[in-house]
Design an enzyme around this catalytic site. Structure first.
Site, PDB file in Angstrom:
ATOM      1  N   TYR A 155       0.855  -1.189   0.000  1.00 12.68           N
ATOM      2  CA  TYR A 155       0.000   0.000   0.000  1.00 12.68           C
ATOM      3  C   TYR A 155       0.888   1.236   0.000  1.00 12.68           C
ATOM      4  O   TYR A 155       1.761   1.383   0.856  1.00 12.68           O
ATOM      5  CB  TYR A 155      -0.882  -0.020   1.254  1.00 12.68           C
ATOM      6  CG  TYR A 155      -1.823   1.165   1.344  1.00 12.68           C
ATOM      7  CD1 TYR A 155      -2.962   1.232   0.543  1.00 12.68           C
ATOM      8  CD2 TYR A 155      -1.569   2.217   2.224  1.00 12.68           C
ATOM      9  CE1 TYR A 155      -3.812   2.317   0.611  1.00 12.68           C
ATOM     10  CE2 TYR A 155      -2.431   3.304   2.298  1.00 12.68           C
ATOM     11  CZ  TYR A 155      -3.552   3.348   1.495  1.00 12.68           C
ATOM     12  OH  TYR A 155      -4.401   4.425   1.565  1.00 12.68           O
ATOM     13  N   ASP A 258       9.509   2.846   0.411  1.00 11.72           N
ATOM     14  CA  ASP A 258       8.376   3.546   1.010  1.00 11.72           C
ATOM     15  C   ASP A 258       8.423   3.266   2.516  1.00 11.72           C
ATOM     16  O   ASP A 258       7.970   2.231   2.992  1.00 11.72           O
ATOM     17  CB  ASP A 258       7.060   3.066   0.392  1.00 11.72           C
ATOM     18  CG  ASP A 258       5.856   3.783   0.998  1.00 11.72           C
ATOM     19  OD1 ASP A 258       6.055   4.581   1.940  1.00 11.72           O
ATOM     20  OD2 ASP A 258       4.723   3.539   0.543  1.00 11.72           O
ATOM     21  N   LYS A 286       4.215   8.851   8.580  1.00  7.23           N
ATOM     22  CA  LYS A 286       3.605   8.581   9.890  1.00  7.23           C
ATOM     23  C   LYS A 286       4.481   8.957  11.086  1.00  7.23           C
ATOM     24  O   LYS A 286       4.210   9.927  11.781  1.00  7.23           O
ATOM     25  CB  LYS A 286       3.205   7.130   9.931  1.00  7.23           C
ATOM     26  CG  LYS A 286       2.282   6.815   8.747  1.00  7.23           C
ATOM     27  CD  LYS A 286       1.492   5.591   8.878  1.00  7.23           C
ATOM     28  CE  LYS A 286       0.389   5.624   7.825  1.00  7.23           C
ATOM     29  NZ  LYS A 286      -0.503   4.531   7.839  1.00  7.23           N
TER      30      LYS A 286
HETATM   31  C1  LIG Z   1       3.573   2.278   3.313  1.00  6.27           C
HETATM   32  C2  LIG Z   1       2.581   3.395   3.134  1.00  6.27           C
HETATM   33  N1  LIG Z   1       2.746   4.275   2.135  1.00  6.27           N
HETATM   34  C3  LIG Z   1       1.893   5.294   1.952  1.00  6.27           C
HETATM   35  C4  LIG Z   1       0.811   5.468   2.773  1.00  6.27           C
HETATM   36  C5  LIG Z   1      -0.123   6.611   2.552  1.00  6.27           C
HETATM   37  O1  LIG Z   1       0.058   7.563   3.535  1.00  6.27           O
HETATM   38  P1  LIG Z   1      -1.133   8.588   3.878  1.00  6.27           P
HETATM   39  O2  LIG Z   1      -2.226   7.812   4.492  1.00  6.27           O
HETATM   40  O3  LIG Z   1      -0.486   9.588   4.798  1.00  6.27           O
HETATM   41  O4  LIG Z   1      -1.531   9.218   2.587  1.00  6.27           O
HETATM   42  C6  LIG Z   1       0.600   4.576   3.826  1.00  6.27           C
HETATM   43  C7  LIG Z   1      -0.559   4.720   4.724  1.00  6.27           C
HETATM   44  O5  LIG Z   1      -0.980   3.821   5.410  1.00  6.27           O
HETATM   45  C8  LIG Z   1       1.503   3.505   4.018  1.00  6.27           C
HETATM   46  O6  LIG Z   1       1.357   2.617   5.011  1.00  6.27           O
END
Ligand SMILES: Cc1ncc(COP(=O)(O)O)c(C=O)c1O
Length: 468
Positions: A155, A258, A286
């Site tokens: 994700y 990521d 986060k």
């Molecule tokens: C690995 C990863 N990348 C990107 C995101 C997206 O971040 P946001 O919810 O701040 O848009 C998340 C959110 O859970 C994530 O876990």
């Protein structure tokens, strides 16, 4: 990411939910599903929060929970952390949004570079979604290539390029194991966009090599969650990241870590430090703001230097005062205090307690992920990729998670989300409470299964003992 939870069983207590039900009915008139994110719409079980403090959260019916979701990870220190909130409050009284630059933004990115040790330059965004979107664009601009490889089940947020092959329940939707298909999550994603994303299978380096040999000249980057956060944090096989690093270099393809979930959590330098890898680009969000909307993308100077002249990036709220101040204070705390060591030790204590509950039952299980962010899969075999989640007895897990919720500890009621540990969970009786709630919820789930309320699922289910 989470989907709507199943109901708790008749063997579980029932929480007072009158105010929340009324709020749900009110909210659904104006917010689709009654919430501001699909992942929070749990039908009549939708939770409406009053407040959080430390490792606890209270809903508007004043039910108290140990929070094991921690906002899907960002709240690493604890809710309402006085150190971060005090600093943010002081800063925000000077005005919050100028579309000009403050020293806090510079300081936040200096700290990010210092803690990661390999990021030379970074820019702030408001969300992880924006961070991955911009990192992909930078990679495309730098290489002059179009396609991006992403792994099934991973994700990366909710922009069009990220919503491919993310979270089906039915693994057949992902296509043949040797020839995965790009599965768009929901409508509205142009086919032309979807075709630029190539799905691959996590932990399968041979398939990645074959893909690069076939289409490498068109591939700008591989984006990877260093652990499969969307399936309880499934870890890389030994050597997977190093092999992927070597392979991407061989084909002139950029590697994007990521680190939205893992950054500043697995180690001060995130998963890149933990696994000893130097990617080309990385995204953070986060943990860098303890719940405030701070995010960033960054990387090697040469790659990031396509900004500002050759690539678009901006945003009215990018680097806003609140986010920048939160990032400065949170990153300073992570750098200067033993917060991370406390989080890791607390995660291990929770896992030890769960082992003591689970081992005598004979239920097959494995822990996935890192002690700061881990999952429990009811299965005999350690999973290596998203498709393996389906082989676990996730119906039993979901029943346990719902049973925990109604007993006062709140993991995400979807077996794909890991438990998130924060610094404040070390306080008081929190760990013991989580373990005894887990034990009670497991007993109730097994009783419910014996009465036909919890279906068997996955390969491991058959070997589960009947209710104990
Ligand atoms: C690995 C990863 N990348 C990107 C995101 C997206 O971040 P946001 O919810 O701040 O848009 C998340 C959110 O859970 C994530 O876990």
């Amino acid at each position: 990411m989470a989907t709507e939870p199943q109901a708790s069983t008749t063997h579980d207590p029932v929480l007072p939910r009158g105010r929340q039900l009324a709020m749900y009915r009110r909210a659904t008139k104006t917010l689709p599903g009654g919430a501001n994110s699909n992942f929070r719409t749990w039908g009549e079980d939708t939770i409406y929060v009053d407040r959080g403090k430390g490792g606890r959260v209270w809903d508007i019916d004043q039910n108290e929970y140990v929070d094991l979701r921690m906002g899907y990870g960002p709240v690493m220190l604890g809710h309402g952390d006085d150190r971060v909130d005090g600093f943010v409050n002081e800063r925000m009284r000077r005005g919050v949004s100028f579309s000009l630059t403050t020293e806090d933004e510079v300081r936040a990115m200096e700290l990010l570079c210092e803690l990661t040790g390999w990021v030379d330059m970074a820019r702030m965004t408001v969300s992880g979604t924006e961070a991955t979107m911009h990192a992909m664009r930078v990679a495309r601009a730098f290489t002059g290539r179009t396609k991006i490889v992403k792994f099934e089940g991973q994700y990366h947020g909710v922009h069009d390029y990220a919503l491919i092959s993310v979270t089906p329940d039915n693994m057949a939707d992902l296509g043949d194991e040797d020839n995965p298909v790009g599965l768009a999550w929901g409508r509205g994603i142009p086919e032309a966009v979807a075709r630029t994303i190539i799905p691959a299978r996590y932990n399968n380096i041979e398939a990645l090599r074959r893909l690069f040999e076939r289409e490498g000249h068109d591939i700008a980057a591989v984006i990877v969650e260093p652990v499969l956060g969307n399936a309880q944090g499934i870890m890389p096989q030994p050597g997977f990241h190093a092999a992927m690093r070597a392979l991407t270099e061989e084909f002139g393809i950029l590697l994007i870590f990521d680190e939205v979930k893992t950054g500043f959590r697995f180690a001060r330098g995130g998963a890149a430090e933990f696994f000893g890898i130097r990617p080309d680009l990385a995204t953070y969000a986060k943990a860098m703001g303890n719940g405030y909307p701070a995010a960033a993308f960054g990387g090697r100077r040469e790659v990031m230097s396509v900004l500002p002249d050759k690539v678009s990036h901006g945003g009215t709220y990018a680097g806003n005062r609140v986010a920048a101040a939160a990032a400065v204070k949170t990153l300073e705390i992570i750098r200067d205090t033993p917060a991370l060591e406390t989080i890791h030790a607390t995660g291990r204590r929770v896992q030890d307690g769960l082992r003591e509950v689970l081992n005598p039952t004979g239920i097959p299980y494995v822990f996935t992920g890192h002690p700061s962010m881990f999952g429990i899969m009811f299965t005999d075999e350690a999973p290596t990729e998203y498709r393996d989640w389906a082989k676990s007895d996730h119906e039993l897990y979901d029943a346990v998670a719902m049973g925990m919720l109604v007993r006062g500890a709140m993991p995400e009621p979807d077996s794909r989300e890991p438990w998130f540990i924060c610094e404040a969970h070390a306080e008081g009786d929190t760990v013991d409470r989580v373990i005894s709630i887990f034990e009670d919820a497991l007993t109730a789930a097994l009783e419910a299964r014996a009465h036909g309320e919890v279906p068997l699922s996955g390969d491991g289910a058959a070997s589960h003992p009947a209710a104990g």
